[in-house]
Every structure is written in structure tokens, then in C-alpha cells.
Design an enzyme around this catalytic site. Structure first.
Site, PDB file in Angstrom:
ATOM      1  N   LEU A 185      28.165  20.932  34.230  1.00  0.00           N
ATOM      2  CA  LEU A 185      27.053  21.276  35.115  1.00  0.00           C
ATOM      3  C   LEU A 185      25.822  20.522  34.624  1.00  0.00           C
ATOM      4  CD1 LEU A 185      29.181  23.513  35.601  1.00  0.00           C
ATOM      5  CD2 LEU A 185      27.278  25.098  35.961  1.00  0.00           C
ATOM      6  N   LYS A 267      22.534  31.848  37.891  1.00  0.00           N
ATOM      7  CA  LYS A 267      23.535  31.235  37.008  1.00  0.00           C
ATOM      8  C   LYS A 267      24.946  31.685  37.387  1.00  0.00           C
ATOM      9  CE  LYS A 267      21.105  28.747  34.078  1.00  0.00           C
ATOM     10  NZ  LYS A 267      20.952  29.130  32.664  1.00  0.00           N
ATOM     11  N   GLY A 289      24.877  23.218  29.224  1.00  0.00           N
ATOM     12  CA  GLY A 289      23.994  22.856  28.117  1.00  0.00           C
ATOM     13  C   GLY A 289      23.209  24.029  27.573  1.00  0.00           C
ATOM     14  N   CYS A 458      18.139  -5.450  38.160  1.00  0.00           N
ATOM     15  CA  CYS A 458      18.995  -5.157  37.009  1.00  0.00           C
ATOM     16  C   CYS A 458      20.307  -5.890  37.219  1.00  0.00           C
ATOM     17  CB  CYS A 458      19.216  -3.656  36.821  1.00  0.00           C
ATOM     18  SG  CYS A 458      20.235  -2.891  38.105  1.00  0.00           S
TER      19      CYS A 458
END
Length: 484
Positions: A185, A267, A289, A458
Site C-alpha cells: 500500500l 484504514k 509502512g 530524460c
């Protein structure tokens, strides 16, 4: 020129069948990554190491190969070596002297030898002979066995001599795809990037699930983080990027849920949705995390209540890490500057969030949701191969916004990372070129001359497109993508 890839020590401790499987997978992973640098890359697996051959006519590939090898999971370290044969111990000394004589001037040194095969000499005898000769016939300040200025490493493999030119630290961990897949996530912040990296390093194909609370601008920023992690550390395997518009859930939480319970319930809804996606993809675990006590929803009580919403395994590799340690690691892996530029999107802010949620109360609050809420959210989820991020950007950037020619009033901005720009600087005669790394562009673009048009450049065209979209979302119209 060759590279000798040394296996991560934990691989060496495995049983013979497991070690063989891990080594084969690492060989395949190295080949997959290096073939993208050059099709002529040759990779050969041996029992305790993997050899990577650099074509003799392509010395320009050495640095590129070394850079890629340092970021492939499963590698302890890599030795860049000159390969030759030898006839005697004195021949070994003469070859060593020729290579290291100039480098030893004014330095203390020691010689270390590793040997495989049957020889009429021992490793320590070679160390003494070569070390004595170098001490006598070079301008070195002397032999120093502990903490020398320079360590000369030699490897003798049967009839072959490898003179170590450079030692490159590896990533460690297990080869990609030797462990089961996980769904991470990811929010674009420091924590989720680091937790994703830790599972990549541990050998899991890490797919990404993003719950969009901040619109296109937020999604573009998160895609940059995910793409960077995949490209740098997990490019050997395909992974998915899932974007889930979570506005309907946030709306119902704000309208129906008790203020103090909002954070925990948000959550839980994320975990339920991610678990459904993981089941669909055959993935065994979710990765977050979260770190204990970092915010109100991350107390042990609340984490326990969050986990009760699904039978899916939820892994939290950062659970006991300090915030500063997490930020330091994000700096090391290259996600810090991405995360700094992404605003904190908080879909629900409780005035007095609970730190000791009660499961029965949470479940009672969740009864207020529409029955089909998660189904509706899942129907709008977008699942793409992470390699298609560039393609998806193409659909949002029109042909007029991607150019191959530069006009007089246009300025090219090279958005590559500093180390990439230094290796191969962009040079165009008569054209103004600015170097602003992608992670600084969002904050520095406002200071540029608004009368000019800026073309972002780039190598692969991915970061330049993501940055162009990001700036366009902020209202800048004087930005395009340069693809020569």
C-alpha cells in the site's frame, strides 16, 4: 573485463537444492537487467558465484553494468576484475606489480588471496611473495595488515588469475521472485517507499496499490515513486500498479462515521479493498509502512483492530523503526526527494482520534456504510503493468506537448538525477539547457522566466512526462516534453 558476482551469505547457507534454485533465479535476474543495457551481455552461473562478461570492444559498458549489478537483490558484492592465466607465483607477482605499482605510491597495503583448485603453493605463500615484492619494488610506504590504505585482492581459480580492480557493494537480500508476491500500500510518503523497498530486497515481487485521495496530481507523484523503485531495484520482473479512487469511501466516512473513529475505519476500508485485490491477483500478503506510535491510528490497540477486518496477512517491516532512520533509508534508496515533493493528503482528519479503538464500536459504525461501497470502489480501480506508466502518460500528453525540435524561445530542462546527467550530459549547439533534477523541479519551476517555454528531458521519457503532467496539474501551460 569481468565481474564476479558473490552471493548473499544467507543463500550460501541454504540446502543444495534451495541454493541451486536461488542461484539460477539470480542468474536469470541479472541477465534480464543487463540485457536492457546491452544485448551482448553474457552471464554464466557457477556453484558459488556468477560471472558477467563485458565484451572487450565495449569498455563503455563497465560503469553501466556495475551500476545495475549494485542494485539487484541477492548480491553480496561484485568484484570487477582483470582475468588472465599464470605460470608461476612469480608470474602472479609480475602481473600484480604492473597493475598496482602506480596506485601504491605513498600508501600502506596488504595482499589478500583466495584460491580454488589444486596448486603447488598455498594462498598465504602467494600473499607473502607478492606482498614482499611490492614492498621492495614499489614506492609504497610499507605493509600494514590491519587497516591499510589499500588492500590488493587476488583470486586464483584453478589456472585463472583474477586481479580485483574494484569492489562494488551489493544490495544483499534474496533474488527477486524467490519469495512469494506481496501487495504494498503506497502513498508516496517516506514510509511506504521504504517498506516496499525492503520487500523487494527480500526477494518478493512487490506490486503497488495506491488509494487516491488527492486527484491526478497525487497519483502522478506516487507513480514516480513506484516507478523509481521498480526501475532501480526490481526491473527484472513485471509488477502491477493499482490505482483505487477512494473518494466515495472518504465521502461516506465524513458523512456517517463518528469523528473519533474515522482514522481507524479509513484504514480498515483500505485493508479490505487491498485484500480483495490481493485475492484476485493470488497474492498472499499486504505490506504497509506503519510504525508503532507514529500517528494515532498506529497504536498497538488500533493496529490490532485494523488487522481484524481481513484474514489477509498484513506485514509492517517498519513497525519498530524511528522516523529519522526511515528518512535516512529513503535517502539511500533514492525516494526521499520524491516523498518531500508530495503533499500530505489526509482524507479524514479527526479532531480527537481514538488511540484505543474498541472493535465492537468500530464494527457498529461500519454498519452505516452503503452495502455496495467496496464493490463500487473496486469497479473503478485501474490495474496496469508498471512498465505501462509511460504509455498511460502518453494518453494524457498530446502530440503538440511532445516535441523533437527546439525553437529559439524554448529552453530544455534536463530532469535526470545528477549522477545520470554527469555521466552523459545533454549537449545541443545553440540551445539553452538547464539541469534541474526531477525532485527539485516542482519547487524551482515557479522561479523560471514565465515568458519562455520549457521542454523536459530524460533518457527514457518517463520522468519527463510525469513531471510535465505534474506541472500542468499545477496550472503551468509553458511546459512540454522533449523527445529527440
Amino acid at each position: 573485463m569481468k565481474f564476479i558476482v558473490k552471493l548473499f551469505p544467507e543463500i550460501m547457507m541454504k540446502s543444495k537444492p534451495v541454493r541451486m534454485r536461488f542461484t539460477k533465479m539470480l542468474e536469470t535476474n541479472i541477465r534480464n537487467v543487463l540485457k536492457k543495457v546491452d544485448e551482448s551481455a553474457k552471464v554464466k552461473r557457477e556453484w558459488d558465484k556468477i560471472m558477467v562478461l563485458v565484451p572487450s570492444d565495449r569498455p563503455d559498458l563497465v560503469e553501466a553494468f556495475a551500476d545495475r549489478l549494485s542494485c539487484i537483490p541477492g548480491i553480496a558484492h561484485v568484484l570487477q576484475v582483470n582475468e588472465s592465466t599464470f605460470e608461476s607465483v612469480d608470474d602472479i607477482y609480475q602481473q600484480t606489480l604492473a597493475l598496482y605499482k602506480e596506485q601504491l605510491v605513498g600508501k600502506t597495503f596488504c595482499v589478500r588471496v583466495k584460491r580454488v583448485g589444486n596448486h603447488d603453493f598455498k594462498s598465504i605463500e602467494v600473499e607473502r611473495y607478492v606482498g614482499g615484492g611490492l614492498n621492495q619494488f614499489t614506492e609504497a610506504t610499507g605493509v600494514k595488515l590491519k587497516n591499510p590504505d589499500m588492500t590488493i585482492n587476488l583470486e586464483i581459480d584453478r589456472e585463472n588469475l583474477y586481479l580485483v580492480v574494484n569492489r562494488i557493494q551489493g544490495l544483499g537480500g534474496y533474488p527477486m521472485a524467490t519469495q512469494e508476491d506481496v501487495l504494498s500500500l503506497i502513498s508516496g510518503g517516506f514510509d511506504s517507499g521504504v517498506s516496499s523497498y525492503q520487500f523487494i530486497k527480500r526477494g518478493s515481487r512487490t506490486h503497488y496499490c495506491f488509494f487516491n485521495l488527492g486527484g491526478d496530481q497525487h497519483e502522478i507523484g506516487v507513480k514516480q515513486v513506484a516507478y523509481h523503485l521498480w526501475q532501480k531495484y526490481g526491473e527484472s520482473h513485471k509488477v502491477k500498479f493499482i490505482s483505487v479512487p477512494f473518494d466515495p469511501v472518504v465521502t461516506e466516512i465524513l458523512e456517517k462515521i463518528d469523528n473519533g473513529q474515522m482514522g481507524v475505519i479509513l484504514k480498515r476500508m483500505m485493508m479490505r479493498t487491498a485484500a480483495r485485490l490481493a485475492d484476485k491477483m493470488g497474492i498472499q500478503a499486504l505490506v504497509t509502512g506503519e510504525a508503532m506510535g507514529q500517528v494515532s491510528s498506529q497504536t498497538l490497540t488500533n493496529l490490532n483492530v485494523i488487522d481484524r477486518c481481513t484474514e489477509q496477512l498484513i506485514l509492517r517491516p517498519l513497525i519498530a523503526m524511528d522516523k529519522q532512520d526511515i528518512i535516512n533509508l529513503s535517502r539511500k534508496i533514492g525516494t526521499e526527494d520524491f516523498s518531500k515533493s508530495i503533499p500530505e493528503y489526509c482524507g479524514v482528519i479527526s479532531q480527537k482520534p481514538t488511540v484505543k479503538a474498541v472493535l465492537s464500536k468500530i464494527e457498529a459504525e461500519e454498519q452505516k456504510f452503503s452495502d455496495d461501497l467496496i464493490e463500487r470502489v473496486l469497479e473503478t480501480a485501474e490495474i496496469i503493468d508498471i512498465r505501462e506508466i509511460a504509455t498511460s502518460m502518453d494518453t494524457k500528453i498530446t502530440e503538440t506537448e511532445t516535441v523533437g525540435d527546439v525553437n529559439s524561445n524554448e529552453v530544455i530542462i534536463d530532469v535526470r538525477a545528477p549522477e545520470e546527467e554527469e555521466k552523459d550530459p545533454l549537449k545541443l549547439e545553440g540551445i539553452e539547457i538547464k539541469t534541474i533534477p526531477f525532485f527539485k523541479l516542482a519547487t524551482q519551476f515557479a522561479d523560471l522566466d514565465k515568458a519562455k517555454t520549457y521542454l523536459l528531458y530524460c533518457d527514457r521519457g518517463v520522468m519527463s512526462k510525469l513531471q510535465a503532467l505534474y506541472l500542468q496539474e499545477q496550472g503551468y501551460e509553458n511546459v512540454k516534453v522533449y523527445r529527440p
